[in-house]
Design a protein around this motif. Structure first.
Motif, PDB file in Angstrom:
ATOM      1  N   GLU A 139       0.832  -1.200   0.000  1.00 41.99           N
ATOM      2  CA  GLU A 139       0.000   0.000   0.000  1.00 41.99           C
ATOM      3  C   GLU A 139       0.867   1.250   0.000  1.00 41.99           C
ATOM      4  OE1 GLU A 139      -3.454   0.344   0.133  1.00 41.99           O
ATOM      5  OE2 GLU A 139      -3.605  -1.799  -0.261  1.00 41.99           O
TER       6      GLU A 139
ATOM      7  N   GLU B  27       2.156   6.825  -0.436  1.00 40.03           N
ATOM      8  CA  GLU B  27       1.182   5.879  -0.975  1.00 40.03           C
ATOM      9  C   GLU B  27       1.532   5.537  -2.417  1.00 40.03           C
ATOM     10  OE1 GLU B  27      -2.916   6.879  -0.458  1.00 40.03           O
ATOM     11  OE2 GLU B  27      -2.487   7.916   1.415  1.00 40.03           O
TER      12      GLU B  27
ATOM     13  N   ASN C 160      -0.743   4.408  -4.591  1.00 39.84           N
ATOM     14  CA  ASN C 160      -1.958   4.459  -5.402  1.00 39.84           C
ATOM     15  C   ASN C 160      -1.876   5.511  -6.492  1.00 39.84           C
ATOM     16  OD1 ASN C 160      -2.593   2.752  -3.370  1.00 39.84           O
ATOM     17  ND2 ASN C 160      -4.376   3.864  -2.649  1.00 39.84           N
TER      18      ASN C 160
END
Length: 182
Positions: free
Chosen positions: A23, A31, A33
């Motif tokens: 993650e 992060e 993402n």
């Protein structure tokens, strides 16, 4: 095993298929993402929010180490005086004319206040009357003797005036000090 590249630190991250993808980056702790974006709306709402923020700052200033007077002296005022003439004058023509003048000048100094270029307005001759030279123990004669000429430059942005010795008088001063008449 699959590889992922951190978009923040560009480090390749190898992760195990059993555990799954990370993650966060184990190197930079960001992060994985993707990048975050921030949307800023400009308009009337900002003025209201800024007023609210200033009110909060006023309340916080009661405990501040700096007084309002201290802060006033550290924040520079708008020094480009030319900007306030924009409504009543054609500043594009002004800038074009300034560029033509600057192209003709041999020396183009920058203004020490606003960093705009300065134009040579003229010269001023300093005569013996009204000029009192400083005496130094290292010299038997003054640093420079009158008559001499000063070039006067005017800033095109804030209209600050600077003067410096003419080229001939600079050479005369350098010759005099390099001989070191002590």
């Amino acid at each position: 095993m699959e590889n992922t590249v951190c978009p923040w630190c560009q480090t390749e991250i190898v992760w195990d298929e059993e555990i799954g993808p990370e993650e966060t980056c184990p190197y930079c702790q960001n992060e994985l993402n993707g990048y975050r974006t921030l949307n800023v709306q400009l308009g009337e709402e900002d003025a209201e929010e800024e007023a609210d923020w200033e009110d909060e700052q006023d309340e916080a200033d009661d405990t501040s180490l700096w007084s309002d007077e201290d802060m006033r002296h550290t924040l520079p005022p708008s020094i480009r005086t030319l900007d306030k003439f924009g409504e009543s004058h054609d500043l594009m023509n002004y800038e074009e004319c300034v560029e033509k003048i600057l192209d003709e000048q041999e020396e183009v100094p920058e203004c020490p206040k606003c960093r705009d270029y300065m134009i040579l307005a003229g010269t001023r001759e300093i005569a013996e009357q009204g000029f009192v030279p400083t005496k130094f123990s290292a010299l038997t004669e003054p640093v420079i003797k009158p008559p001499f000429r000063l070039n006067m430059y005017v800033c095109t942005g804030c209209f600050h005036v600077e003067e410096n010795l003419s080229e001939e008088d600079r050479l005369r001063m350098v010759d005099h000090l390099s001989q070191g008449k002590a």
